[in-house]
Design a protein around this motif. Structure first.
Motif, mmCIF file in Angstrom:
data_model
loop_
_atom_site.group_PDB
_atom_site.id
_atom_site.type_symbol
_atom_site.label_atom_id
_atom_site.label_comp_id
_atom_site.label_asym_id
_atom_site.label_seq_id
_atom_site.Cartn_x
_atom_site.Cartn_y
_atom_site.Cartn_z
ATOM 1 N N UNK A 83 10.456 -0.194 -4.409
ATOM 2 C CA UNK A 83 10.906 0.047 -3.037
ATOM 3 C C UNK A 83 10.394 -0.982 -2.034
ATOM 4 N N UNK A 84 9.706 -1.994 -2.498
ATOM 5 C CA UNK A 84 9.104 -2.965 -1.571
ATOM 6 C C UNK A 84 10.151 -3.805 -0.857
ATOM 7 N N UNK A 85 11.286 -4.019 -1.477
ATOM 8 C CA UNK A 85 12.362 -4.746 -0.788
ATOM 9 C C UNK A 85 12.866 -3.941 0.404
ATOM 10 N N UNK A 86 12.934 -2.635 0.250
ATOM 11 C CA UNK A 86 13.346 -1.762 1.347
ATOM 12 C C UNK A 86 12.347 -1.828 2.491
ATOM 13 N N UNK A 87 11.074 -1.846 2.152
ATOM 14 C CA UNK A 87 10.036 -1.897 3.171
ATOM 15 C C UNK A 87 10.073 -3.212 3.889
ATOM 16 N N UNK B 160 0.805 -1.226 0.000
ATOM 17 C CA UNK B 160 0.000 0.000 0.000
ATOM 18 C C UNK B 160 0.837 1.274 0.000
ATOM 19 N N UNK B 161 1.996 1.257 0.656
ATOM 20 C CA UNK B 161 2.753 2.477 0.870
ATOM 21 C C UNK B 161 3.975 2.629 -0.012
ATOM 22 N N UNK B 162 4.420 1.547 -0.618
ATOM 23 C CA UNK B 162 5.658 1.611 -1.380
ATOM 24 C C UNK B 162 5.422 1.155 -2.815
ATOM 25 N N UNK B 163 6.040 1.835 -3.779
ATOM 26 C CA UNK B 163 5.973 1.344 -5.158
ATOM 27 C C UNK B 163 6.762 0.041 -5.274
ATOM 28 N N UNK B 164 6.559 -0.669 -6.373
ATOM 29 C CA UNK B 164 7.186 -1.986 -6.550
ATOM 30 C C UNK B 164 8.702 -1.931 -6.432
#
Length: 141
Positions: A137-141, A131-135
Motif C-alpha cells: 500500500x505504500x504507492x497509495x500513501x 511506518x503506517x502502510x504495508x509494502x
C-alpha cells in the motif's frame, strides 16, 4: 487488502498540516500591496516573509532529523503541527498591533516559527509510508 480507516486519518491529518503550513508560507504574496501598506514595509521586507521559509529549511532539516530519530514520527508531526499553530496565532496577534513596524516584527517572528516547523512535516512522507502502510500500500500513501 485495503488500507484501514486509521491509515487514511493519518494521511488526512498529515495533508491538512502540510497544506496549512504551505498556506502560512505563501499567503502574503496574493495580497502583496495590502501587506505593503499595512506594515509600511519595503518590498524586500514583504518578500522576507516568504524567504524565511527557504532560509530556515536547511538548518531546520538537521534539527528535524534529530527530532524524528529521538521522538519518532508522531513526536515530529505533533511538533511540526504545534509550530504551525504557534505561527498562526503569533501572526494573528501581531497583525492586531497598531504600530506597523512592531506588527511586522511579530509577524516575521511567527513566520520564522512556521519555517522551523516546515521540515518536520515535509520530511515525513517516506517515514509515514514505511511506518503506517504495508509494502503493498505504500504507492497509495
Amino acid at each position: 487488502m485495503m488500507a484501514s480507516p486509521s491509515r487514511f486519518l493519518v494521511l488526512a491529518v498529515f495533508c491538512a498540516s502540510t497544506a496549512l503550513n504551505a498556506f502560512a508560507w505563501i499567503c502574503f504574496s496574493s495580497v502583496y500591496t495590502l501587506v505593503l501598506r499595512r506594515y509600511a514595509a519595503t518590498a524586500w521586507q514583504i518578500n522576507a516573509l516568504s524567504l524565511t521559509y527557504m532560509l530556515a529549511y536547511l538548518p531546520a532539516s538537521v534539527a528535524s532529523a534529530w527530532v524524528s530519530s529521538r521522538y519518532g514520527l508522531r513526536g515530529s508531526l505533533v511538533l511540526g503541527a504545534s509550530f504551525n499553530v504557534a505561527c498562526t496565532w503569533i501572526r494573528y496577534g501581531g497583525d492586531r498591533l497598531a504600530d506597523p513596524a512592531t506588527a511586522y516584527g511579530v509577524v516575521l517572528f511567527g513566520q520564522l516559527l512556521g519555517a522551523i516547523g516546515q521540515p518536520l512535516l515535509l520530511n515525513a512522507p517516506a517515514r509515514i509510508a514505511s511506518d503506517w502502510f504495508p509494502a503493498t500500500e505504500r504507492d497509495l500513501a
